[in-house]
Design a protein around this motif. Structure first.
Motif, PDB file in Angstrom:
ATOM      1  N   UNK A 118     -15.709  -0.606  -4.214  1.00 19.05           N
ATOM      2  CA  UNK A 118     -14.997  -0.584  -2.939  1.00 19.05           C
ATOM      3  C   UNK A 118     -15.098  -1.917  -2.213  1.00 19.05           C
ATOM      4  N   UNK A 119     -16.192  -2.650  -2.456  1.00 17.32           N
ATOM      5  CA  UNK A 119     -16.306  -3.972  -1.832  1.00 17.32           C
ATOM      6  C   UNK A 119     -15.212  -4.907  -2.331  1.00 17.32           C
ATOM      7  N   UNK A 120     -14.874  -4.798  -3.627  1.00 22.45           N
ATOM      8  CA  UNK A 120     -13.824  -5.637  -4.202  1.00 22.45           C
ATOM      9  C   UNK A 120     -12.460  -5.228  -3.672  1.00 22.45           C
ATOM     10  N   UNK A 121     -12.254  -3.925  -3.493  1.00 21.71           N
ATOM     11  CA  UNK A 121     -10.998  -3.466  -2.908  1.00 21.71           C
ATOM     12  C   UNK A 121     -10.830  -4.007  -1.491  1.00 21.71           C
ATOM     13  N   UNK A 122     -11.927  -4.049  -0.717  1.00 15.00           N
ATOM     14  CA  UNK A 122     -11.869  -4.639   0.623  1.00 15.00           C
ATOM     15  C   UNK A 122     -11.555  -6.133   0.549  1.00 15.00           C
ATOM     16  N   UNK A 123     -12.118  -6.814  -0.438  1.00  7.68           N
ATOM     17  CA  UNK A 123     -11.821  -8.236  -0.611  1.00  7.68           C
ATOM     18  C   UNK A 123     -10.333  -8.443  -0.873  1.00  7.68           C
ATOM     19  N   UNK A 124      -9.731  -7.541  -1.649  1.00  6.06           N
ATOM     20  CA  UNK A 124      -8.292  -7.638  -1.916  1.00  6.06           C
ATOM     21  C   UNK A 124      -7.490  -7.440  -0.640  1.00  6.06           C
ATOM     22  N   UNK A 125      -7.944  -6.542   0.230  1.00  3.67           N
ATOM     23  CA  UNK A 125      -7.261  -6.319   1.503  1.00  3.67           C
ATOM     24  C   UNK A 125      -7.327  -7.576   2.370  1.00  3.67           C
ATOM     25  N   UNK A 126      -8.495  -8.226   2.411  1.00  2.00           N
ATOM     26  CA  UNK A 126      -8.648  -9.445   3.208  1.00  2.00           C
ATOM     27  C   UNK A 126      -7.739 -10.554   2.676  1.00  2.00           C
ATOM     28  N   UNK A 127      -7.708 -10.727   1.351  1.00  2.00           N
ATOM     29  CA  UNK A 127      -6.846 -11.747   0.762  1.00  2.00           C
ATOM     30  C   UNK A 127      -5.379 -11.460   1.084  1.00  2.00           C
ATOM     31  N   UNK A 128      -5.002 -10.186   0.979  1.00  4.52           N
ATOM     32  CA  UNK A 128      -3.627  -9.801   1.335  1.00  4.52           C
ATOM     33  C   UNK A 128      -3.317 -10.194   2.769  1.00  4.52           C
ATOM     34  N   UNK A 129      -4.234  -9.896   3.684  1.00  7.87           N
ATOM     35  CA  UNK A 129      -4.020 -10.229   5.087  1.00  7.87           C
ATOM     36  C   UNK A 129      -3.878 -11.719   5.318  1.00  7.87           C
ATOM     37  N   UNK A 130      -4.715 -12.512   4.658  1.00  3.92           N
ATOM     38  CA  UNK A 130      -4.634 -13.969   4.804  1.00  3.92           C
ATOM     39  C   UNK A 130      -3.305 -14.501   4.254  1.00  3.92           C
ATOM     40  N   UNK A 131      -2.851 -13.935   3.148  1.00  2.00           N
ATOM     41  CA  UNK A 131      -1.546 -14.323   2.605  1.00  2.00           C
ATOM     42  C   UNK A 131      -0.431 -14.004   3.594  1.00  2.00           C
ATOM     43  N   UNK A 132      -0.542 -12.848   4.230  1.00  2.00           N
ATOM     44  CA  UNK A 132       0.459 -12.453   5.222  1.00  2.00           C
ATOM     45  C   UNK A 132       0.478 -13.428   6.399  1.00  2.00           C
ATOM     46  N   UNK A 133      -0.701 -13.867   6.839  1.00  2.00           N
ATOM     47  CA  UNK A 133      -0.766 -14.807   7.955  1.00  2.00           C
ATOM     48  C   UNK A 133      -0.048 -16.104   7.606  1.00  2.00           C
ATOM     49  N   UNK A 134      -0.314 -16.629   6.398  1.00  2.00           N
ATOM     50  CA  UNK A 134       0.307 -17.880   5.967  1.00  2.00           C
ATOM     51  C   UNK A 134       1.819 -17.708   5.834  1.00  2.00           C
ATOM     52  N   UNK A 135       2.246 -16.639   5.151  1.00  2.00           N
ATOM     53  CA  UNK A 135       3.680 -16.427   4.934  1.00  2.00           C
ATOM     54  C   UNK A 135       4.423 -16.170   6.242  1.00  2.00           C
ATOM     55  N   UNK A 136       3.771 -15.497   7.177  1.00  2.00           N
ATOM     56  CA  UNK A 136       4.398 -15.258   8.466  1.00  2.00           C
ATOM     57  C   UNK A 136       4.517 -16.556   9.258  1.00  2.00           C
ATOM     58  N   UNK A 137       3.472 -17.381   9.196  1.00  2.00           N
ATOM     59  CA  UNK A 137       3.470 -18.643   9.945  1.00  2.00           C
ATOM     60  C   UNK A 137       4.590 -19.572   9.495  1.00  2.00           C
ATOM     61  N   UNK A 139       7.414 -18.521   8.161  1.00  3.05           N
ATOM     62  CA  UNK A 139       8.697 -17.839   8.277  1.00  3.05           C
ATOM     63  C   UNK A 139       9.185 -17.163   7.019  1.00  3.05           C
ATOM     64  N   UNK A 140       8.345 -17.090   5.979  1.00  2.00           N
ATOM     65  CA  UNK A 140       8.789 -16.517   4.703  1.00  2.00           C
ATOM     66  C   UNK A 140       9.031 -15.025   4.804  1.00  2.00           C
ATOM     67  N   UNK A 141       8.184 -14.297   5.530  1.00  2.00           N
ATOM     68  CA  UNK A 141       8.356 -12.849   5.639  1.00  2.00           C
ATOM     69  C   UNK A 141       9.636 -12.513   6.401  1.00  2.00           C
ATOM     70  N   UNK A 142       9.902 -13.249   7.475  1.00  6.97           N
ATOM     71  CA  UNK A 142      11.123 -13.008   8.239  1.00  6.97           C
ATOM     72  C   UNK A 142      12.353 -13.288   7.385  1.00  6.97           C
ATOM     73  N   UNK A 143      12.294 -14.339   6.575  1.00  4.53           N
ATOM     74  CA  UNK A 143      13.432 -14.692   5.714  1.00  4.53           C
ATOM     75  C   UNK A 143      13.720 -13.571   4.722  1.00  4.53           C
TER      76      UNK A 143
END
Length: 470
Positions: A118-137, A139-143
């Motif tokens: 479960x610790x690794x699954x949480x790590x995957x969630x954190x990485x996903x969130x960081x990717x979202x922050x970068x892509x949102x910053x 404008x990739x997600x909006x595009x």
């Protein structure tokens, strides 16, 4: 200047055609309809998954009930942080919390069936969130969201309405599973929960139809009160499920907070990337669908079906996911239950601020979710689900190349219990029917790229390829 005037000015309440009173009432409505997650999320994340000997989130030296209490606090904090960002940064009336479906995938598939710690699954969630922050910053997600075909965008609201309705009807005991027909009518005449739910539902319909302010909140509270009365008077047994139990809060989240740091070395890089991809993909389109669907109810969409400044609520989602993973819970997403507050008139971040404050208040008190039984709070989902069906009028049903992707979006969403799957059905079918009809001028390269990405996702998700790599 008083508090009311300050809030009114900061959130531009009048400019959005609302009032502080309306925003507060809308926030209360949204909180009541989504507060169940404080109880449901810990239950799912600690459930025994599908393979023997594998737990969800389990911590040595702590009983499952203690872990659930930790997760309740973490759920509240993650929801409050994300929704505060939504309020002050995005100024939108959307509530956020760890998402249903994503938490089940976390516990049952990744941790359970695949045997990932479960610790690794949480790590995957954190990485996903960081990717979202970068892509949102950037404008990739909006595009990508702007690439959604118009009939799919306009169909999302109706699909979410059906999705909301079936969730609510299940919680109320009116719709139950059936081995032959998948779903059927429950024992409405003999199930106390179903009987009280039906009474409360029609009470809420009556209040709503008369235009009573706060009708949904009154319906929820009235239904819960009816359940309490008939239980207290002994009309139905105490264990009939009409009165929710209490939950004591604990602030000891140390064993969960930061646990993701221990997870990075437990799975080889390729397998970890596949898990991140799956979390990323489902959360991306769940959030996109919810923002567009609820934005349609609020009248936020422009003539092309786009939500202006969508990058801001997307950033709130990204920050919430990152913080939630660091604290110890699964992916945070925007809640379709936000439609209940929007329908009550919520139009600004003040609605979201009220939701966040109520989540934080539930830390100091017995969690408010325990005071409102699920069958009562979910009445709002049925009412709003029905109201959201009217969004279908925005679709050009006379054009078969619009009817097919819109219809697929609407139908697949409730039947697969996933906003993302409904969007996938619409996006994959859109370029196919447009090409077949010879309407190539309506197609863009991005439509094919999105369709191909969904096909790839479903191959990875359903072929067993992911489990073979872990």
């Amino acid at each position: 200047m008083g508090l009311t005037e300050t809030l009114e000015d900061y959130f531009d309440v009048q400019e959005h055609g609302s009032s502080v009173r309306t925003e507060v009432l809308a926030g209360l409505t949204t909180f009541l309809t989504m507060s169940y997650i404080v109880v449901v999320n810990p239950s799912i994340l600690t459930d025994q998954p599908f393979i023997e000997g594998a737990d969800g989130i389990a911590i040595a030296g702590y009983a499952p009930s203690e872990v659930q209490s930790m997760l309740a606090v973490v759920t509240i904090i993650a929801a409050a942080v994300a929704t505060l960002v939504m309020a002050f940064y995005a100024n939108r009336p959307f509530g956020q919390a760890p998402g249903l479906g994503l938490n089940a995938f976390f516990a049952f598939t990744v941790v359970g069936a695949l045997g990932v710690p479960w610790q690794t699954a949480l790590a995957a969630v954190v990485v996903e969130g960081l990717l979202f922050i970068v892509l949102t910053a950037v404008g990739a997600r909006e595009y990508i969201i702007r690439l959604f075909p118009a009939p799919v965008k306009f169909a999302v609201g109706t699909g979410i309405g059906l999705f909301l309705a079936i969730i609510g009807l299940q919680a109320m005991g009116i719709v139950v599973d059936d081995a032959s027909t998948l779903v059927t009518l429950g024992d409405v005449a003999s199930n106390p929960v179903a009987i009280v739910s039906v009474v409360g539902l029609f009470l809420t319909f009556a209040l709503y139809a008369r235009g009573i302010p706060g009708s949904i909140v009154l319906g929820i509270l009235g239904t819960a009160f009816i359940g309490w009365v008939v239980t207290t008077l002994g009309v139905v047994p105490a264990d009939a499920g009409l009165v929710a139990g209490s939950t004591e809060a604990t602030y000891n989240i140390a064993p969960l907070a930061g646990a993701f740091l221990d997870g990075f070395g437990n799975v080889e890089a390729f397998s970890f990337a596949l898990i991140v991809f799956t979390f990323f993909f489902v959360d991306f389109f769940d959030t996109a669908g919810t923002l567009v669907g609820v934005g349609q109810v609020a009248g936020f969409l422009d003539e092309d079906g786009n939500l202006p400044d969508i990058d801001k609520p997307l950033m709130a989602d990204a920050v919430g996911t990152t913080v939630g993973g660091m604290l110890g819970t699964s992916t945070v997403t925007t809640y379709i239950e936000s439609a209940s507050g929007v329908e009550e008139g919520g139009r600004t971040g003040l609605t979201a601020l009220v939701v966040a404050v109520l989540f934080l208040a539930s830390l100091a008190l017995v969690p408010l979710a325990a005071a409102i039984p699920q069958y009562a709070s979910h009445i709002a989902l049925v009412v709003i689900g029905i109201v959201m069906l009217r969004n279908a009028v925005d679709i050009d049903w006379s054009d078969i190349t619009n009817t097919i992707p819109a219809g697929m979006t609407i139908l697949v969403m409730p039947f697969t219990y996933s906003i993302a799957y409904g969007i996938a059905a619409g996006i994959v079918s859109y370029p196919i029917v447009k090409l077949a009809a010879g309407d190539r001028e309506d197609l863009r390269a991005g439509h094919w790229v999105l369709a191909g990405a969904f096909v790839l996702y479903f191959f990875v998700r359903t072929s067993g390829f992911l489990s073979a790599q872990v």
